[in-house]
Scaffold this active site. Structure first.
Site, PDB file in Angstrom:
ATOM      1  N   ASP A  42      42.370  42.802  36.784  1.00 38.00           N
ATOM      2  CA  ASP A  42      43.235  42.634  35.854  1.00 38.00           C
ATOM      3  C   ASP A  42      44.164  43.922  35.868  1.00 38.00           C
ATOM      4  O   ASP A  42      45.398  43.601  35.544  1.00 38.00           O
ATOM      5  CB  ASP A  42      42.536  42.598  34.450  1.00 38.00           C
ATOM      6  CG  ASP A  42      41.686  41.220  34.441  1.00 38.00           C
ATOM      7  OD1 ASP A  42      41.963  40.358  34.984  1.00 38.00           O
ATOM      8  OD2 ASP A  42      40.874  41.047  33.465  1.00 38.00           O
TER       9      ASP A  42
ATOM     10  N   GLY B  53      38.059  42.357  41.046  1.00 36.66           N
ATOM     11  CA  GLY B  53      37.319  43.248  39.786  1.00 36.66           C
ATOM     12  C   GLY B  53      36.067  43.030  39.336  1.00 36.66           C
ATOM     13  O   GLY B  53      35.579  41.907  39.743  1.00 36.66           O
TER      14      GLY B  53
END
Length: 201
Positions: free
Chosen positions: A128, A158
């Site tokens: 993000d 991620g």
């Protein structure tokens, strides 16, 4: 029968080791099965990408250029390996002219985005935070109005990607998240909508 009895007696007398061995075998079997399933997902995604790569284009038309912003530090340093195993083969098989820009430190994606030359497609490969950096860099460009029309795709690498779970809730594991996201980019499921949402915040 006597031999079988001795075996059972030995297992009973060493029940702790027996239990550990059974658990280890069970874990190993599940691990191997998981690896097999991941390989099947990768293979299916590559075959689907190959369809795009086999499409004929006019001889005077250049290949569509895709610029990938890859954050290798994502997922505790595992992002590069995740990208190379699960996303890169799909992108290359699709016939795209792929240019991979690897970031070396936090905030670099933002600066690189501000200086980037023209491209047909922007792909953010990271978490993000990487998305936020690229979008911020885009909004700071002098030609932001024109540049924000370029399609943007996101490949979740991620450890915990809120955006990926929002976009691909049907994915059940990380490999499926990555392959689904990469195929979605090839299918045109991209857009400047992320820029709009970032601008509103």
């Amino acid at each position: 029968m006597a031999g079988a009895g001795k075996v059972f007696a030995t297992l009973r007398n060493h029940w702790k080791k027996t239990t550990f061995g059974v658990c280890l075998l069970s874990w190993g079997g599940n691990w191997l099965y998981g690896k097999h399933c991941d390989n099947l997902l990768r293979r299916a995604a590559c075959l689907e990408a190959q369809v795009f790569g086999n499409e004929l284009i006019p001889s005077n038309m250049p290949l569509k250029k895709a610029t990938v912003f890859l954050n290798p530090a994502a997922c505790k340093g595992k992002a590069r390996n995740l990208f190379e195993k699960n996303a890169a083969p799909i992108l290359h098989l699709s016939g795209l002219d792929v240019n991979i820009v690897t970031t070396d430190y936090e905030g670099q994606a933002k600066k690189l985005m501000e200086l980037m030359e023209n491209t047909d497609l922007i792909i953010i490969a990271g978490g993000d935070g990487t998305v936020q950096e690229v979008i911020t860099g885009l909004l700071r460009r002098a030609d932001e109005a024109a540049f924000s029309k370029i399609p943007i795709g996101f490949i979740p690498l991620g450890k915990t990607c809120t955006l990926s779970h929002t976009l691909y809730p049907e994915s059940v594991n990380q490999v499926q998240h990555i392959t689904n996201a990469t195929l979605a980019i090839l299918k045109g499921e991209t857009g400047p909508s992320m820029c709009c949402r970032s601008r509103e915040k």
